[in-house]
Design a protein around this motif. Structure first.
Motif, mmCIF file in Angstrom:
data_model
loop_
_atom_site.group_PDB
_atom_site.id
_atom_site.type_symbol
_atom_site.label_atom_id
_atom_site.label_comp_id
_atom_site.label_asym_id
_atom_site.label_seq_id
_atom_site.Cartn_x
_atom_site.Cartn_y
_atom_site.Cartn_z
ATOM 1 N N ARG A 129 1.441 2.754 15.407
ATOM 2 C CA ARG A 129 2.593 1.775 14.290
ATOM 3 C C ARG A 129 3.268 0.938 15.055
ATOM 4 N NH1 ARG A 129 6.300 5.097 11.608
ATOM 5 N NH2 ARG A 129 4.936 7.355 12.338
ATOM 6 N N ARG A 130 3.367 0.392 13.418
ATOM 7 C CA ARG A 130 4.184 -1.089 12.662
ATOM 8 C C ARG A 130 5.310 -1.161 12.791
ATOM 9 N NH1 ARG A 130 3.139 -3.751 8.447
ATOM 10 N NH2 ARG A 130 2.333 -5.973 9.197
ATOM 11 N N TYR A 133 9.077 -4.110 6.448
ATOM 12 C CA TYR A 133 10.844 -4.647 5.660
ATOM 13 C C TYR A 133 10.866 -4.786 7.256
ATOM 14 C CZ TYR A 133 8.640 -2.349 1.987
ATOM 15 O OH TYR A 133 7.812 -1.670 1.204
ATOM 16 N N LYS A 136 12.648 -2.748 9.780
ATOM 17 C CA LYS A 136 14.647 -1.628 8.680
ATOM 18 C C LYS A 136 13.164 -0.500 9.440
ATOM 19 C CE LYS A 136 16.551 -5.328 6.328
ATOM 20 N NZ LYS A 136 16.459 -5.573 4.876
ATOM 21 N N ALA A 137 12.376 -0.232 9.165
ATOM 22 C CA ALA A 137 11.528 0.780 8.670
ATOM 23 C C ALA A 137 10.432 0.527 9.827
ATOM 24 C CB ALA A 137 10.836 1.748 8.066
ATOM 25 N N THR A 138 9.299 1.644 10.542
ATOM 26 C CA THR A 138 7.715 1.607 10.678
ATOM 27 C C THR A 138 7.003 2.212 10.282
ATOM 28 O OG1 THR A 138 8.696 3.889 12.930
ATOM 29 C CG2 THR A 138 8.834 1.005 13.220
ATOM 30 N N ALA A 139 5.752 1.812 10.217
ATOM 31 C CA ALA A 139 4.893 3.276 9.223
ATOM 32 C C ALA A 139 3.309 3.112 10.374
ATOM 33 C CB ALA A 139 4.531 2.619 8.171
ATOM 34 N N GLU A 140 3.179 4.630 10.234
ATOM 35 C CA GLU A 140 1.501 4.646 11.105
ATOM 36 C C GLU A 140 0.559 4.125 9.861
ATOM 37 O OE1 GLU A 140 1.432 8.699 12.436
ATOM 38 O OE2 GLU A 140 -0.891 8.481 12.177
ATOM 39 N N GLU A 142 -2.998 4.257 9.435
ATOM 40 C CA GLU A 142 -4.319 4.978 8.807
ATOM 41 C C GLU A 142 -5.840 4.146 8.538
ATOM 42 O OE1 GLU A 142 -3.771 8.265 5.608
ATOM 43 O OE2 GLU A 142 -5.660 8.829 5.719
ATOM 44 N N LEU A 144 -9.026 3.687 6.468
ATOM 45 C CA LEU A 144 -10.020 4.751 5.623
ATOM 46 C C LEU A 144 -11.108 4.065 5.895
ATOM 47 C CD1 LEU A 144 -7.721 3.482 2.047
ATOM 48 C CD2 LEU A 144 -7.405 5.830 4.020
ATOM 49 N N ILE B 17 17.087 -0.048 3.215
ATOM 50 C CA ILE B 17 15.749 0.529 3.731
ATOM 51 C C ILE B 17 16.241 2.027 3.709
ATOM 52 C CG2 ILE B 17 13.181 0.775 4.413
ATOM 53 C CD1 ILE B 17 13.383 -2.051 2.636
ATOM 54 N N LEU B 19 13.185 5.451 3.024
ATOM 55 C CA LEU B 19 12.339 6.745 2.679
ATOM 56 C C LEU B 19 12.490 7.401 1.316
ATOM 57 C CD1 LEU B 19 11.455 7.276 6.770
ATOM 58 C CD2 LEU B 19 10.915 4.758 5.188
ATOM 59 N N TRP B 25 6.002 6.107 1.471
ATOM 60 C CA TRP B 25 6.243 5.100 1.346
ATOM 61 C C TRP B 25 7.901 4.848 1.147
ATOM 62 C CZ3 TRP B 25 2.848 1.302 1.403
ATOM 63 C CH2 TRP B 25 3.520 -0.082 0.707
ATOM 64 N N ILE B 26 8.693 3.493 0.939
ATOM 65 C CA ILE B 26 9.853 3.363 0.915
ATOM 66 C C ILE B 26 10.093 3.868 -0.107
ATOM 67 C CG2 ILE B 26 10.290 1.379 2.720
ATOM 68 C CD1 ILE B 26 10.104 -0.587 0.459
ATOM 69 N N ASP B 122 7.895 -8.437 3.601
ATOM 70 C CA ASP B 122 7.617 -6.904 3.574
ATOM 71 C C ASP B 122 6.901 -6.768 4.249
ATOM 72 O OD1 ASP B 122 5.352 -7.548 2.054
ATOM 73 O OD2 ASP B 122 5.507 -6.853 0.292
ATOM 74 N N ASP B 123 5.623 -6.536 4.553
ATOM 75 C CA ASP B 123 4.600 -5.829 5.107
ATOM 76 C C ASP B 123 3.987 -6.760 6.527
ATOM 77 O OD1 ASP B 123 2.838 -7.859 4.960
ATOM 78 O OD2 ASP B 123 1.640 -6.989 2.874
ATOM 79 N N ILE B 218 -6.667 0.018 4.596
ATOM 80 C CA ILE B 218 -6.329 0.631 5.497
ATOM 81 C C ILE B 218 -4.692 1.532 4.406
ATOM 82 C CG2 ILE B 218 -6.025 -0.296 7.248
ATOM 83 C CD1 ILE B 218 -3.931 -1.885 7.303
ATOM 84 N N ARG B 219 -3.980 1.636 4.672
ATOM 85 C CA ARG B 219 -3.090 2.716 4.172
ATOM 86 C C ARG B 219 -2.205 3.737 5.298
ATOM 87 N NH1 ARG B 219 -4.766 8.188 2.326
ATOM 88 N NH2 ARG B 219 -5.648 7.158 0.847
ATOM 89 N N PHE B 220 -0.498 2.882 5.156
ATOM 90 C CA PHE B 220 1.020 3.309 5.368
ATOM 91 C C PHE B 220 0.791 4.783 5.580
ATOM 92 C CE2 PHE B 220 2.228 -1.420 5.479
ATOM 93 C CZ PHE B 220 1.214 -2.174 6.324
ATOM 94 N N LYS B 221 1.612 5.386 6.674
ATOM 95 C CA LYS B 221 1.941 6.468 5.908
ATOM 96 C C LYS B 221 3.229 7.097 7.407
ATOM 97 C CE LYS B 221 -1.794 9.142 9.100
ATOM 98 N NZ LYS B 221 -2.504 9.486 9.141
ATOM 99 N N ASN B 222 3.399 7.667 7.260
ATOM 100 C CA ASN B 222 4.988 8.817 8.489
ATOM 101 C C ASN B 222 5.973 7.548 8.426
ATOM 102 O OD1 ASN B 222 3.383 10.359 8.328
ATOM 103 N ND2 ASN B 222 2.176 10.334 10.182
ATOM 104 N N PHE B 223 5.885 7.254 7.784
ATOM 105 C CA PHE B 223 7.754 5.727 7.420
ATOM 106 C C PHE B 223 8.207 7.239 8.425
ATOM 107 C CE2 PHE B 223 6.579 2.036 4.967
ATOM 108 C CZ PHE B 223 5.148 2.544 4.492
ATOM 109 N N GLN B 224 9.083 5.610 9.427
ATOM 110 C CA GLN B 224 9.873 5.541 9.294
ATOM 111 C C GLN B 224 11.061 5.109 9.416
ATOM 112 O OE1 GLN B 224 8.324 7.154 13.979
ATOM 113 N NE2 GLN B 224 7.947 8.803 13.870
ATOM 114 N N LEU B 225 12.844 5.521 10.234
ATOM 115 C CA LEU B 225 13.773 4.868 10.402
ATOM 116 C C LEU B 225 13.757 4.681 11.037
ATOM 117 C CD1 LEU B 225 15.779 5.894 7.413
ATOM 118 C CD2 LEU B 225 14.258 3.556 7.212
ATOM 119 N N PRO B 226 14.333 3.238 12.365
ATOM 120 C CA PRO B 226 14.801 3.589 13.941
ATOM 121 C C PRO B 226 15.542 4.196 14.094
ATOM 122 C CG PRO B 226 15.031 0.973 12.347
ATOM 123 C CD PRO B 226 14.667 2.246 11.230
#
Ligand SMILES: Cc1cc2nc3c(=O)[nH]c(=O)nc-3n(C[C@H](O)[C@H](O)[C@H](O)COP(=O)(O)OP(=O)(O)OC[C@H]3O[C@@H](n4cnc5c(N)ncnc54)[C@H](O)[C@@H]3O)c2cc1C
Ligand SMILES: Nc1ncnc2c1ncn2[C@@H]1O[C@H](COP(=O)(O)O)[C@@H](O)[C@H]1O
Lengths: 322, 257
Positions: A129-130, A133, A136-140, A142, A144, B17, B19, B25-26, B122-123, B218-226
């Motif tokens: 997970r990283r 923004y 302000k959020a984190t994402a897992e 994946e 490919l 931000i 979701l 994604w956001i 952003d990333d 790669i693909r970002f998934k399962n975004f979470q807010l702190p």
């Protein structure tokens, strides 16, 4: 269990703590842990890697690897990875690791998850997970397609590695060699400070606009030295010339993740939080009880920093003497 | 000289931000977009190099959805000469973007130097610069604070940890990724903002530059807010008492000193 390949990092003849973190996490999860050590005259460091849990240390020594050189490193590492065929390739998200890992990923034709703050091993795969923004959020992430899973990990994210003198790894000399380079690293000019780097330190003490001058940072430095901390600053303090830009913490400065972050006279603007919100314990010293920094602080002292900081220095000295 | 700058459009640093519905994604609705701060240093460095070399042009490239053309216009208003937009999906990864950008560079007659930012805010990946250079087949120097320009070579000062610098020499063409401190970016003047509206922005599709969804690695998934933080402890009492209590808590409760 996975076959894991970790790139060791060293500077000035010393291995980095962040390398021990990676080895500790991999070996602790029972993986077959391979470590690459690149340099010139670094064989002494190889044994130490074994005590942290490396099973096999692949040593590549060459004058062209004496100073970090992106092209030489990438070439050697790509050869090693092709020969060893690991399922996972890891490095720290340091100025060195973040520089060569994307290049290595491209040579191997795979993706890279950079600046990860969590890592778990799942069979031959990893789950990471990283922050996105600016935290302000984190994402897992994946991965490919097939090929090794590659990630760089933020320093201090996994917890310190532990040495065990009874453990050792097998050291093998690698035949991988650096190809011709278009780029030469001609010199490394050392920083003036003897304090730890803000991005690596386990404790960071930062000062803001409220310090009012560069000289006043002496009280911050004194406290930092008692607890072995690095000194950071807000952008307001940097823009005012109290500290050099390399000390700036935040969106347009350094991202830090220490176990303890002490913010002195810093309001806690969103761009500052971007650089320190993943710190484990946050302390705020600010005269304004409504300052936004208190929204993420674990502990706070609502009082004048010019009184609180010297008092804390005295108290820290007492516990350090015990 | 034929000078190129790659820029990314990112949410303003003040953006709150949110979701999207399935956290894949956001939620981009209502976001104010800006030119990524480190890319401003890249644009400024390109313009200064052009000013020192009569007859040079500065071309701005950006890969992304249609909205990124606004960021290209911002760079044109700072003084860049023309732009190239390569249309790729909103959530394309660094590899996909880099392949598209390198593909666009390959269509140009001659590329002497490419500037980028050390990371996009952003990333925060710090990957795209090196990937562009790999795809395009030129050397890259990252986190650069200062460049001395020779006729066919560069001397770069690269920031590393602990306040140290690496001095790196390379040959042109090369890519340079800018760190804050490299220069002071200029503001766009009103006449230049007007002029920028008339400058040419070429539009390319992924297929024109041999980039496709297959380049996504790669693909970002399962975004979470702190998770919302528990209110912290404000330690009361006179300074000496509070200082003693804070140090006790850090030592015994948080166990961090
Ligand atoms: C694109 C962009 C990027 C940015 N990047 C960064 C970045 O990387 N890092 C960063 O830090 N900022 C960054 N900023 C700036 C940020 O918005 C704030 O302006 C900055 O962080 C404020 O610094 P400060 O907290 O030191 O100053 P202030 O906001 O002025 O806060 C000073 C605080 O000190 C307190 N205080 C005053 N006197 C005392 C005293 N005697 N004892 C205790 N407390 C006292 C006050 O109550 C106040 O809360 C960025 C802004 C933008 C637009
Ligand atoms: N989609 C894009 N279009 C143009 N330039 C980009 C793009 N993504 C990244 N860059 C450039 O690469 C740098 C590093 O970005 P990143 O790898 O996302 O941290 C940015 O500062 C830009 O200069």
């Amino acid at each position: 269990m996975a076959k894991v390949f970790i790139v060791a990092e060293h500077r000035d003849g010393k291995l980095k703590k962040s390398t021990f973190e990676l080895i500790g996490a991999s070996a602790g999860a029972g993986n077959e842990t391979h470590v690459a050590l690149l340099g010139d005259g670094v064989s002494d460091l190889a044994m130490e890697l074994g005590t942290y849990g490396a099973n096999k240390i692949h040593l590549a020594q060459n004058p062209a690897l004496k100073l970090y050189n992106a092209e030489a490193y990438t070439h050697v590492l790509a050869e090693m990875v092709k020969a060893i065929s690991p399922e996972v390739v890891l490095a720290s998200h340091t100025p060195t690791g973040r520089d060569f890992m994307p290049r290595l990923a491209r040579r191997l034709g795979v993706g890279l998850a950079s600046d990860c703050i969590s890592l778990t091993f799942e069979g031959a795969n990893i789950k990471v997970r990283r922050p996105v923004y600016s935290g302000k959020a984190t994402a897992e992430v994946e991965f490919l397609g097939s090929g090794p899973r590659m990630a760089t990990i933020r320093a201090n994210a996994l917890g310190a590695g532990k040495a065990d003198a009874s453990k050792s790894g097998e050291v093998v000399n690698s035949s991988a060699s650096p190809a011709e380079q278009k780029t030469k690293t001609t010199d490394v000019v050392k920083g003036a400070s003897a304090r730890p780097d803000v991005t690596e330190a386990a404790i960071v003490v930062s000062g803001g606009r409220a310090l009012k001058s560069g000289d006043n940072f002496k009280i911050i430095e004194e406290m930092a030295d008692v607890i072995g901390a690095a000194v950071g600053a807000s952008r307001a303090a940097v823009d005012a010339g109290y500290r050099p830009h390399r000390d700036q913490v935040g969106q347009t400065g350094k991202v830090v993740s220490p176990t303890l972050y002490i913010a002195c006279g810093i309001s806690g603007a969103i761009q500052h939080l971007a650089g320190m919100r993943t710190s484990k314990t946050i302390v705020a010293i600010n005269t304004d009880p409504e300052a936004p920094i208190y929204q993420i602080a674990d502990y706070g002292v609502v009082a004048d920093l010019f009184q609180v900081v010297p008092a804390l220095t005295g108290e820290f000295k007492k516990i350090k003497e015990h | 000289m034929n000078i190129y700058v790659c820029i990314k459009q990112v949410p303003d640093t003040e953006t709150k931000i949110k979701l999207n519905a399935d956290s894949s994604w956001i939620d981009t609705a209502g976001i104010k977009w800006i030119l990524s701060p480190f890319d401003e240093f890249a644009v400024e460095e390109a313009l200064r190099l052009k000013e020192k070399n009569a007859g040079s042009t500065v071309t701005v490239l950006s890969a992304g959805p249609t909205r990124v053309v606004e960021a290209i216009r911002t760079a044109l208003a700072m003084g860049c000469d023309n732009g190239v937009h390569i249309e790729i999906p909103e959530n394309a990864d660094n590899n996909y973007a880099a392949k598209a950008l390198a593909g666009a560079l390959k269509k140009e007659a001659k590329v002497d130097i490419v500037f980028t930012g050390k990371e996009a805010i952003d990333d925060g990946s710090a990957q795209t610069s090196q990937l562009i250079a790999e795809y395009f087949g030129i050397p890259a120097v990252t986190v650069v604070l200062n460049v001395e320009y020779g006729a066919t070579s560069l001397k770069c000062k690269r920031e590393v940890e602990g306040g140290a610098f690496e001095l790196i020499e390379t040959s042109l063409p090369a890519l340079v990724a800018a760190q804050k401190g490299m220069n002071e970016p200029r503001y766009a003047s009103l006449p230049n903002i007007m002029k920028a509206k008339k400058k040419e922005v070429k539009s390319l599709k992924g297929a024109d530059v041999e980039a496709s969804d297959a380049d996504q690695k790669i693909r970002f998934k399962n975004f979470q807010l702190p998770p919302p933080k528990q209110a912290g402890k404000k330690i009361a009492g006179d300074v000496p008492v509070a200082a003693k209590e804070l140090v006790r808590l850090l030592h015994e409760e948080a166990k961090v000193v």
